[in-house]
Design an enzyme around this catalytic site. Structure first.
Site, PDB file in Angstrom:
ATOM      1  N   CYS A 136     -49.033  35.787  -0.450  1.00  0.00           N
ATOM      2  CA  CYS A 136     -48.772  34.829   0.625  1.00  0.00           C
ATOM      3  C   CYS A 136     -47.268  34.659   0.838  1.00  0.00           C
ATOM      4  CB  CYS A 136     -49.416  33.476   0.308  1.00  0.00           C
ATOM      5  SG  CYS A 136     -49.155  32.242   1.594  1.00  0.00           S
ATOM      6  N   CYS A 139     -46.219  31.060   1.589  1.00  0.00           N
ATOM      7  CA  CYS A 139     -46.197  30.218   0.386  1.00  0.00           C
ATOM      8  C   CYS A 139     -44.968  30.499  -0.471  1.00  0.00           C
ATOM      9  CB  CYS A 139     -47.444  30.470  -0.470  1.00  0.00           C
ATOM     10  SG  CYS A 139     -49.008  30.414   0.422  1.00  0.00           S
ATOM     11  N   ASP A 140     -44.664  31.780  -0.672  1.00  0.00           N
ATOM     12  CA  ASP A 140     -43.704  32.163  -1.705  1.00  0.00           C
ATOM     13  C   ASP A 140     -42.427  32.820  -1.198  1.00  0.00           C
ATOM     14  OD1 ASP A 140     -45.579  31.277  -3.572  1.00  0.00           O
ATOM     15  OD2 ASP A 140     -46.549  33.243  -3.698  1.00  0.00           O
TER      16      ASP A 140
END
Length: 314
Positions: A136, A139-140
């Protein structure tokens, strides 16, 4: 087979399931939640969560799910560590079998079984999970600002992840297995027009390299069989997600990938009293905050459904 009757049954944990439980418990619906095989869902394999509101310093993913669980329990949710193995939505109330040996009859069911990211199957993916390997970018990606990264995939998701990362990283390698992408024309153009994205055609990842953290990836051209090592510190797998919805296929509508369909703007399925929250129905956003939002929707829809049932039966 043992039997039990409950008012609200929540299948699956994670942000969607626990939020549904918090709302349902506060409404006095005495929810029972079965965690499934991965209590806490995908966030339990995410080290740092920095994009969820209310945590200004960020939070460890597993700890965040512990917090969610404690809050659900505080209001009286009955949380059980087991898995739904089959369902029968052919009549009302609904029947759900747990671990193939316990049948729960529920007046309302909230499905929050989530989705699992697909991986390539390399042993090094597991070794470097949360140490440079991610599924992701949204997300990261922030953790790789100023670092070179690689993205695996050829569809819209991979193209979106690559262009997202290109805003943060000096160099993004996109590994495409064939000599063409599956992504839509507009997404392909975005990739090809982004100067710091380099598409490596006919290329597959052979091994992720590093000691404690990712420091590179060895790739192979599947036509020439030539290998090369790319200096990257992040390796993003963007080959899709698989919703954990197989046990519902005989009763609920789903798209070609297995994501459950809901009535737009609600958490309602085509079956009265069955609701869906989180990634089991979300192929677009797949974020903790959106999952939590739909968990709230599922509980509110269930509460209204049960209130209407009581009036109907009165």
């Amino acid at each position: 087979m043992t039997e039990e009757k409950v008012k609200v049954l929540i299948i699956g944990s994670g942000p969607a399931g626990y939020t549904a439980a918090i709302y349902a418990a506060r409404a006095g619906l005495s929810p029972v939640l079965y965690t499934g095989g991965q209590p806490g869902g995908q966030l339990t394999i995410t080290n740092d969560v920095e994009n969820y509101p209310g945590y200004p310093e960020g939070i460890n993913g597993p700890q965040m799910m512990v917090d969610f669980q404690k809050q659900a329990e505080r209001f009286g949710t009955d949380i059980r560590y087991a898995m739904a193995t089959s369902v029968d939505f052919s009549g009302y109330p609904h029947k759900v079998t747990i671990d193939e040996k316990h049948e729960v009859t529920a007046e309302a069911v909230i499905i929050s079984t989530g989705a699992s990211a697909k991986y390539l199957g390399l042993p090094s993916e597991e070794k470097f999970a949360n140490k440079g390997v991610s599924a992701c970018a949204v997300c990261d990606g922030f953790f790789y600002k100023g670092k070179n990264v690689a993205v695996v995939g050829a569809g819209d998701t991979a193209a979106e992840e690559a262009t997202y990362l290109a805003n943060l990283c000096p160099k993004v390698y996109m590994l495409v297995r064939r000599d063409e992408m599956r992504a839509s024309k507009i997404m392909q153009q975005r990739v090809l027009n982004t100067p710091n994205i380099e598409v490596l055609w006919n290329t597959e990842a052979e091994e992720i390299l590093g000691d404690d953290l990712v420091s590179g990836v060895r790739v192979i051209n599947n036509k020439t069989k030539e290998t090369q090592e790319l200096d990257v510190e992040g390796f993003f797998v963007a080959i899709g997600h698989e919703p954990n919805t197989a046990i519902f296929k005989d009763y609920l509508d789903m798209d070609e990938s297995g994501y459950l369909k809901v009535i737009p703007g609600t958490s309602k399925t085509k079956i009265e009293g069955v609701f869906v929250a989180g990634d089991a129905a979300d192929r677009v956003y797949r974020q903790a905050v959106t999952a939590a939002g739909t968990g709230c929707m599922g509980a509110l829809d269930a509460e209204r459904f049960l209130a209407a049932k009581e009036v109907e039966l009165a």
